[in-house]
Write a protein that holds these residues in place. Structure first.
Motif, PDB file in Angstrom:
ATOM      1  N   ALA A 172       0.844  -1.195   0.000  1.00 15.87           N
ATOM      2  CA  ALA A 172       0.000   0.000   0.000  1.00 15.87           C
ATOM      3  C   ALA A 172       0.875   1.241   0.000  1.00 15.87           C
ATOM      4  O   ALA A 172       2.033   1.206   0.422  1.00 15.87           O
ATOM      5  CB  ALA A 172      -0.917   0.015   1.224  1.00 15.87           C
ATOM      6  N   ALA A 173       0.290   2.311  -0.487  1.00 12.68           N
ATOM      7  CA  ALA A 173       0.958   3.612  -0.469  1.00 12.68           C
ATOM      8  C   ALA A 173      -0.125   4.678  -0.380  1.00 12.68           C
ATOM      9  O   ALA A 173      -1.261   4.459  -0.824  1.00 12.68           O
ATOM     10  CB  ALA A 173       1.801   3.813  -1.725  1.00 12.68           C
ATOM     11  N   THR A 174       0.224   5.796   0.231  1.00 20.10           N
ATOM     12  CA  THR A 174      -0.733   6.889   0.350  1.00 20.10           C
ATOM     13  C   THR A 174      -0.201   8.143  -0.333  1.00 20.10           C
ATOM     14  O   THR A 174       1.000   8.329  -0.486  1.00 20.10           O
ATOM     15  CB  THR A 174      -1.044   7.233   1.821  1.00 20.10           C
ATOM     16  OG1 THR A 174       0.154   7.629   2.475  1.00 20.10           O
ATOM     17  CG2 THR A 174      -1.675   6.068   2.551  1.00 20.10           C
ATOM     18  N   ARG A 195       3.744   8.289   0.359  1.00 20.16           N
ATOM     19  CA  ARG A 195       4.353   7.443   1.384  1.00 20.16           C
ATOM     20  C   ARG A 195       4.020   5.988   1.093  1.00 20.16           C
ATOM     21  O   ARG A 195       2.862   5.625   0.943  1.00 20.16           O
ATOM     22  CB  ARG A 195       3.815   7.830   2.757  1.00 20.16           C
ATOM     23  CG  ARG A 195       4.311   6.967   3.898  1.00 20.16           C
ATOM     24  CD  ARG A 195       3.805   7.452   5.237  1.00 20.16           C
ATOM     25  NE  ARG A 195       2.408   7.157   5.462  1.00 20.16           N
ATOM     26  CZ  ARG A 195       1.958   6.126   6.181  1.00 20.16           C
ATOM     27  NH1 ARG A 195       2.800   5.282   6.729  1.00 20.16           N
ATOM     28  NH2 ARG A 195       0.671   5.938   6.353  1.00 20.16           N
ATOM     29  N   GLN A 196       5.051   5.163   1.005  1.00 21.12           N
ATOM     30  CA  GLN A 196       4.849   3.721   0.897  1.00 21.12           C
ATOM     31  C   GLN A 196       4.834   3.160   2.305  1.00 21.12           C
ATOM     32  O   GLN A 196       5.610   3.590   3.162  1.00 21.12           O
ATOM     33  CB  GLN A 196       5.968   3.064   0.102  1.00 21.12           C
ATOM     34  CG  GLN A 196       5.772   1.560   0.005  1.00 21.12           C
ATOM     35  CD  GLN A 196       6.932   0.843  -0.655  1.00 21.12           C
ATOM     36  OE1 GLN A 196       7.936   1.454  -1.019  1.00 21.12           O
ATOM     37  NE2 GLN A 196       6.811  -0.454  -0.803  1.00 21.12           N
ATOM     38  N   LEU A 197       3.962   2.206   2.549  1.00 22.51           N
ATOM     39  CA  LEU A 197       3.925   1.570   3.857  1.00 22.51           C
ATOM     40  C   LEU A 197       5.099   0.609   3.951  1.00 22.51           C
ATOM     41  O   LEU A 197       5.124  -0.406   3.280  1.00 22.51           O
ATOM     42  CB  LEU A 197       2.603   0.840   4.063  1.00 22.51           C
ATOM     43  CG  LEU A 197       1.385   1.747   3.982  1.00 22.51           C
ATOM     44  CD1 LEU A 197       0.126   0.958   4.279  1.00 22.51           C
ATOM     45  CD2 LEU A 197       1.505   2.895   4.960  1.00 22.51           C
ATOM     46  N   PHE A 210      -3.551   3.791  -2.320  1.00 18.22           N
ATOM     47  CA  PHE A 210      -3.292   2.810  -3.365  1.00 18.22           C
ATOM     48  C   PHE A 210      -3.051   1.503  -2.634  1.00 18.22           C
ATOM     49  O   PHE A 210      -2.120   1.403  -1.834  1.00 18.22           O
ATOM     50  CB  PHE A 210      -2.066   3.217  -4.178  1.00 18.22           C
ATOM     51  CG  PHE A 210      -2.276   4.440  -5.029  1.00 18.22           C
ATOM     52  CD1 PHE A 210      -2.349   4.341  -6.405  1.00 18.22           C
ATOM     53  CD2 PHE A 210      -2.406   5.705  -4.452  1.00 18.22           C
ATOM     54  CE1 PHE A 210      -2.530   5.464  -7.202  1.00 18.22           C
ATOM     55  CE2 PHE A 210      -2.598   6.829  -5.232  1.00 18.22           C
ATOM     56  CZ  PHE A 210      -2.665   6.702  -6.616  1.00 18.22           C
ATOM     57  N   LEU A 211      -3.879   0.507  -2.912  1.00 20.54           N
ATOM     58  CA  LEU A 211      -3.940  -0.672  -2.058  1.00 20.54           C
ATOM     59  C   LEU A 211      -3.908  -1.949  -2.882  1.00 20.54           C
ATOM     60  O   LEU A 211      -4.690  -2.108  -3.821  1.00 20.54           O
ATOM     61  CB  LEU A 211      -5.249  -0.579  -1.267  1.00 20.54           C
ATOM     62  CG  LEU A 211      -5.503  -1.434  -0.065  1.00 20.54           C
ATOM     63  CD1 LEU A 211      -4.433  -1.232   1.004  1.00 20.54           C
ATOM     64  CD2 LEU A 211      -6.865  -1.092   0.521  1.00 20.54           C
ATOM     65  N   LEU A 212      -3.012  -2.871  -2.527  1.00 21.29           N
ATOM     66  CA  LEU A 212      -2.938  -4.182  -3.145  1.00 21.29           C
ATOM     67  C   LEU A 212      -3.325  -5.193  -2.072  1.00 21.29           C
ATOM     68  O   LEU A 212      -2.592  -5.375  -1.093  1.00 21.29           O
ATOM     69  CB  LEU A 212      -1.522  -4.455  -3.669  1.00 21.29           C
ATOM     70  CG  LEU A 212      -1.322  -5.731  -4.466  1.00 21.29           C
ATOM     71  CD1 LEU A 212      -2.113  -5.679  -5.780  1.00 21.29           C
ATOM     72  CD2 LEU A 212       0.153  -5.952  -4.756  1.00 21.29           C
TER      73      LEU A 212
END
Length: 162
Positions: free
Chosen positions: A36-38, A51-53, A120-122
């Motif tokens: 995921a990333a925001t 920001r990437q988690l 952004f979510l996988l």
């Protein structure tokens, strides 16, 4: 199969708040978050912060280079000029294999604007009746996915219905 979705929020902090909720759900094994990333775009800022988690690793993780390339194409290429844009277009062509095409990039670029945020979510393996009430309290709007049209319509209906 993992699903890539992009969720828009009407607040610059809501995407990060939704991530916290999803991480709690993942610890309860109610959803698998592969990566995921925001994106957060504060009012008055010239560009968004991404920001990437970092806590998410594993076979399904897309990695920092993927997120950097995707966010560069969506948010920064329009500001860089034609030469850089052409090179980014060539790189972006390879993203089409995972469902990220020009339409995906245009939709994200036009809808994630100043004063909003996006996630952004996988993911995979969501227990819908448990995840839905937690996630919908942040009033997300699905703006893009790699699902079929029918699957995407079902997902939109699931999140928007009571």
């Amino acid at each position: 199969m993992a699903t890539l979705t992009v969720w828009k929020f009407d607040s610059p902090t809501a995407a990060d708040e939704a991530v916290s909720a999803l991480e709690r759900l993942a610890k309860q094994e109610l959803i698998i978050i592969h990566d995921a990333a925001t994106v957060s775009w504060a009012p008055g800022a010239k560009k968004p912060k991404t920001r990437q988690l970092r806590s998410l690793t594993g076979a399904g993780a897309l990695g920092g280079m993927f997120w950097g390339m995707l966010f560069g194409l969506i948010f920064f290429v329009p500001f860089l000029g034609a030469a850089v844009g052409a090179a980014a277009g060539a790189i972006g062509g390879s993203l089409a294999d995972v469902g990220i095409d020009d339409d995906f990039i245009r939709a994200a670029r036009s809808q994630i604007t100043e004063g909003t945020s996006a996630l952004f979510l996988l993911t995979s393996g969501a227990v819908v009746d448990k995840v839905k009430p937690e996630f919908e309290r942040y009033s997300p709007e699905l703006i893009q996915s790699n699902l079929t049209s029918e699957q995407e319509a079902e997902l939109r209906e699931m999140i928007s219905s009571d």
